[in-house]
Design a protein around this motif. Sequence first.
Motif, PDB file in Angstrom:
ATOM      1  N   ARG B 113       0.808  -1.216   0.000  1.00 23.66           N
ATOM      2  CA  ARG B 113       0.000   0.000   0.000  1.00 23.66           C
ATOM      3  C   ARG B 113       0.843   1.269   0.000  1.00 23.66           C
ATOM      4  NH1 ARG B 113      -2.305  -0.961   6.102  1.00 23.66           N
ATOM      5  NH2 ARG B 113      -2.757  -3.011   5.266  1.00 23.66           N
ATOM      6  N   GLY B 114       2.148   1.139   0.024  1.00 26.20           N
ATOM      7  CA  GLY B 114       3.014   2.309  -0.014  1.00 26.20           C
ATOM      8  C   GLY B 114       3.375   2.816   1.372  1.00 26.20           C
ATOM      9  N   ASP B 175       6.608   1.085  -3.271  1.00 26.46           N
ATOM     10  CA  ASP B 175       6.871  -0.357  -3.118  1.00 26.46           C
ATOM     11  C   ASP B 175       6.629  -0.839  -1.689  1.00 26.46           C
ATOM     12  OD1 ASP B 175       7.692  -0.537  -5.755  1.00 26.46           O
ATOM     13  OD2 ASP B 175       9.770  -0.072  -5.260  1.00 26.46           O
ATOM     14  N   GLY B 176       6.524   0.086  -0.756  1.00 18.73           N
ATOM     15  CA  GLY B 176       6.405  -0.297   0.654  1.00 18.73           C
ATOM     16  C   GLY B 176       5.098  -1.015   0.933  1.00 18.73           C
ATOM     17  N   GLY B 177       5.075  -1.802   1.976  1.00 21.17           N
ATOM     18  CA  GLY B 177       3.853  -2.530   2.316  1.00 21.17           C
ATOM     19  C   GLY B 177       3.943  -3.207   3.657  1.00 21.17           C
ATOM     20  N   THR B 270      -1.878   3.982   4.027  1.00 23.81           N
ATOM     21  CA  THR B 270      -0.443   3.884   3.765  1.00 23.81           C
ATOM     22  C   THR B 270       0.246   3.555   5.086  1.00 23.81           C
ATOM     23  OG1 THR B 270      -0.141   6.213   4.263  1.00 23.81           O
ATOM     24  CG2 THR B 270      -0.485   5.663   1.960  1.00 23.81           C
ATOM     25  N   LEU B 271       1.521   3.205   5.011  1.00 22.43           N
ATOM     26  CA  LEU B 271       2.337   3.146   6.221  1.00 22.43           C
ATOM     27  C   LEU B 271       2.889   4.551   6.425  1.00 22.43           C
ATOM     28  CD1 LEU B 271       2.688   0.207   4.708  1.00 22.43           C
ATOM     29  CD2 LEU B 271       4.351  -0.140   6.510  1.00 22.43           C
ATOM     30  N   VAL B 272       2.826   5.066   7.625  1.00 19.33           N
ATOM     31  CA  VAL B 272       3.281   6.437   7.879  1.00 19.33           C
ATOM     32  C   VAL B 272       4.359   6.414   8.956  1.00 19.33           C
ATOM     33  CG1 VAL B 272       2.597   8.722   8.711  1.00 19.33           C
ATOM     34  CG2 VAL B 272       1.043   7.425   7.274  1.00 19.33           C
TER      35      VAL B 272
END
Lengths: 88, 413
Positions: B113-114, B175-177, B270-272
């Motif tokens: 999910r970024g 690409d993060g998740g 998203t990841l924050v």
Amino acid sequence: MKILRCPMNGPRNIQEFQYLGPVRHAPDPEAASDAEWAAYIFHAENRPGVITEWWRHTASNYVFLAERNIVTNTVVRTFDAWEMEQMR
Amino acid sequence: MPLSLLKYGLRRTYPVTGDIAATPDLKPHYDVGIIGGGGHGLACAHYLSSRHGIGSVAVLEKGYLAGGNTARNTTTIRSNYITPQSIAFYKEGVELYGEMAQELDFNVMFSQRGQLTLAHNDSTMRSFHLRAETGKFAGIRAEVVDAGDVRRLCPGLNMDEGGSLEIVGGLWHADGGTARHDAVAWGYAAQAARRGVEIHQRTEVLAIETAGGKATAVVTNRGRIACGQVLIACGGMNYDMGLKAGIEIPIRCYPLQAMVTQPVKPWLHTLVSSVSLHTYLVQSSRGEVVIGGGSDPYQLYATRSTLDMKEQLAAGAVHLFPFIGNLKILRQWAGITDMTPDYSPIMGASPLSNLWLDCGWGTWGFKATPVAGKRLAECIATGRVPDIIKPFALDRFASFSLVNEMGATAASH
């Protein structure tokens, strides 16, 4: 709240202190090999059990030593650096 | 995966099968002994048995399966590191997560999910530009975004306009998740067990016997086993395990604390993370908000929480998303992180010719679970260290060729 006993100021909240890490004995810079120098820089005491380490009481800027068990987080004793000199 | 799911759905009966056999008796000899039954060790066992045809493998776990740092991390998967060596390595890790569910026939709930890292000042923005360009050059998706983009990517975020922590921009890493940490470990364990790998839970390694520059046997609380090769992959206890083999690994242990809130509707997509606040957040598939990032200020082998660290984490989370202040904390915990001097792992060869290291995973281990397992399986099977993990060798410290990743994470260390 964890209490650390400062040798100069007595028992204080541990948030008043700064951790400066385990005691390392510096080799002679002139005589030490590269490997010895690298070990001095990168290796620090981390054995489960009691280690000797530097602490600073931030408010009074007083640096001292503590023997602390890094498994149980119990402080065995705290003492002035002068004592370390006597031991060497 | 979709096809097997369909077949499963059309079945008439659903026999109950255990994925992992109950702990068997120890044999006197195994080709490979893996110390540590967490994600990394299990991934290595999977790749040894699936890619290299090595099935005589014992995974030795002191507690229960994946109950250490695999269960305690905050499941961040990303590759936006600082050095080209790290980016290449973690990029492979992210790619392996993408195909993991297929590979393991197990739903690991990988959600790409970024990840958004926030900048509260110009100097952080400058470092983000460098990271974004290094990342692009290495072939990952990383870009610097401005405050408007941050607001669009992450509605509900407190931008703190005019405040001391005003958000001026961010590093957006598409690409993060995240993935389900237990599923990753169970998936690897189930696959490995199917091919004959033995998983020994409640089996503590007490000593490692060495002779002639080799590790010869591992002594456990359930008996002694001779091993052709040994892998050390036991997270927070890596330093201690290294000592048992006579190797002093440059590691210092610190607890890293985290917590989750009660579940709420999906709102954080998203990841924050915030480097200045030492806080990172992700909403799990169950709706819980996972909040991480507090390293204890002094060395310790403990998994307890402390009120002051939890207050600091909560303050950071509430600053970023004020409504979190209304949520209750559901669980809190800590894991023992094995921190290295350059904030990079120590992988590959050791001074003993048949003992391999998968150590120094500090606060950055989960994302590397598949790639570390795959590459260390390659080491064990071929006796050669693959190029991609050569920069992370133990002997980099003696030659002062460090892989500096300090500042590549929002954890407070």
